[in-house]
Design a protein around this motif. Structure first.
Motif: not given
Length: 169
Positions: A38-43, A56-65, A79-81, A114-120
């Protein structure tokens, strides 16, 4: 009998537990549920910043879990806002349980990746917390599965095919 699915109105709740205690509960939008994955989206569920040093996880970030009823992990695309991909936070956890009310319960087993966006950057996290948790004494089979899962996630995260784990079938 089929497994309960999350609320068909597209609203559900995620309940993260740790050592039998509720750590956090937050609302999420159900994007898909095939009975196993199952896949959800949450702030970002807090009103404060969580600075890990590498992200940094910040208010406005979106998580697809992504949660599975048959896998010992959950993967959260962050993802950032402005929709910039920050990376993926992977929780080693017991398989998700969906309750009759649609709540998705996941028991965190203290190991993370943790895996960064670019995978490095691929970082193993919280191994000290895992060692101190006492899981190895309480449930040696679960502790062994958690360790194997972290190793498997790390190997996958170091490949370009990492996001294939998240494919919805």
């Amino acid at each position: 009998m089929s497994a309960p699915s999350a609320d068909p109105t597209n609203t559900t709740h995620i309940a993260l537990t740790k050592a039998g205690k509720l750590k956090i509960r937050y609302p999420a939008e159900l994007l898909s549920d095939d009975g196993t994955h199952l896949v959800v989206r949450a702030a970002w569920a807090r009103d404060t910043v969580k600075d890990f040093g590498f992200v940094r996880f910040e208010p406005g970030d979106v998580f697809v879990e992504h949660y599975w009823r048959d896998r010992w992990y959950a993967v959260k695309e962050v993802r950032s806002p402005d929709n910039t991909l920050k990376g993926w936070y992977c929780d080693v956890a017991r398989p998700a349980v969906v309750h009759a009310d649609g709540t998705v319960e996941v028991e965190d087993l203290d190991l993370d990746l943790w895996r960064s966006a670019d995978g490095t950057d691929v970082l193993r996290l919280d191994e000290d917390e895992f060692a101190e948790s006492g899981l190895a004494a309480r449930d040696p089979q679960a502790a062994a599965e958690a360790s194997r899962t972290l190793d498997t996630l790390e190997r996958a995260a170091r490949t370009p095919e990492f996001t294939d784990l998240l494919a919805v079938h």
